[in-house]
Design a protein around this motif. Structure first.
Motif, PDB file in Angstrom:
ATOM      1  N   THR A   1     -42.325 -55.633 -17.649  1.00  0.00           N
ATOM      2  CA  THR A   1     -43.061 -55.296 -16.432  1.00  0.00           C
ATOM      3  C   THR A   1     -42.281 -55.736 -15.202  1.00  0.00           C
ATOM      4  OG1 THR A   1     -45.156 -55.482 -17.606  1.00  0.00           O
ATOM      5  CG2 THR A   1     -45.261 -55.583 -15.215  1.00  0.00           C
ATOM      6  N   LEU A  16     -39.472 -53.289 -14.542  1.00  0.00           N
ATOM      7  CA  LEU A  16     -39.910 -51.980 -14.058  1.00  0.00           C
ATOM      8  C   LEU A  16     -40.486 -52.022 -12.645  1.00  0.00           C
ATOM      9  CD1 LEU A  16     -41.431 -50.235 -17.177  1.00  0.00           C
ATOM     10  CD2 LEU A  16     -39.403 -49.590 -15.903  1.00  0.00           C
ATOM     11  N   LYS A  74     -37.884 -50.789 -10.306  1.00  0.00           N
ATOM     12  CA  LYS A  74     -37.263 -49.503 -10.609  1.00  0.00           C
ATOM     13  C   LYS A  74     -38.132 -48.371 -10.084  1.00  0.00           C
ATOM     14  CE  LYS A  74     -34.376 -51.006 -14.227  1.00  0.00           C
ATOM     15  NZ  LYS A  74     -33.121 -50.544 -14.601  1.00  0.00           N
ATOM     16  N   SER A 114     -38.316 -44.158 -14.039  1.00  0.00           N
ATOM     17  CA  SER A 114     -38.032 -45.074 -15.145  1.00  0.00           C
ATOM     18  C   SER A 114     -39.282 -45.325 -15.969  1.00  0.00           C
ATOM     19  CB  SER A 114     -37.493 -46.408 -14.621  1.00  0.00           C
ATOM     20  OG  SER A 114     -36.288 -46.214 -13.935  1.00  0.00           O
ATOM     21  N   GLY A 115     -40.410 -45.476 -15.292  1.00  0.00           N
ATOM     22  CA  GLY A 115     -41.669 -45.672 -15.995  1.00  0.00           C
ATOM     23  C   GLY A 115     -42.076 -44.445 -16.789  1.00  0.00           C
ATOM     24  N   LEU A 131     -40.056 -44.309 -19.926  1.00  0.00           N
ATOM     25  CA  LEU A 131     -40.584 -45.267 -20.906  1.00  0.00           C
ATOM     26  C   LEU A 131     -41.804 -44.684 -21.613  1.00  0.00           C
ATOM     27  CD1 LEU A 131     -40.489 -48.157 -22.115  1.00  0.00           C
ATOM     28  CD2 LEU A 131     -42.034 -48.833 -20.295  1.00  0.00           C
TER      29      LEU A 131
END
Length: 85
Positions: free
Chosen positions: A19, A22, A25, A29-30, A33
């Motif tokens: 966490t 991220l 970012k 990016s999330g 994922l």
């Protein structure tokens, strides 16, 4: 996961290291994922939402319940998500 985090009032972050990475970012990016690891991605997303609401916006338990109701009323019939009554 979000409902559990809000209703049981005992939210504890599950993926603190991931966490933290991220947070700095991009949203992309999330999303990556979530696509690659849906379960882990959802856990991180819930962590980020709860961190924002509790630590930054200082939501009370009542505020969290209202937030939950508003979010889920966008997806479901409002009468199904009224948890305050």
């Amino acid at each position: 996961m979000l409902l559990s985090a809000i209703v049981d009032s005992s939210y504890q972050p599950k993926n603190t290291e991931l966490t933290k990475k991220l947070k700095n970012k991009s949203v992309h990016s999330g999303i990556k994922l979530l696509k690659r690891y849906p379960r882990k991605g959802i856990e991180v997303l819930v962590d980020l939402i709860m961190y924002e609401l509790i630590n930054k916006q200082r939501y009370t338990q009542d505020d969290l319940l209202q937030f939950y109701s508003e979010i889920f009323s966008c997806f479901f019939d409002r009468s199904l998500v009224e948890i305050n009554e």
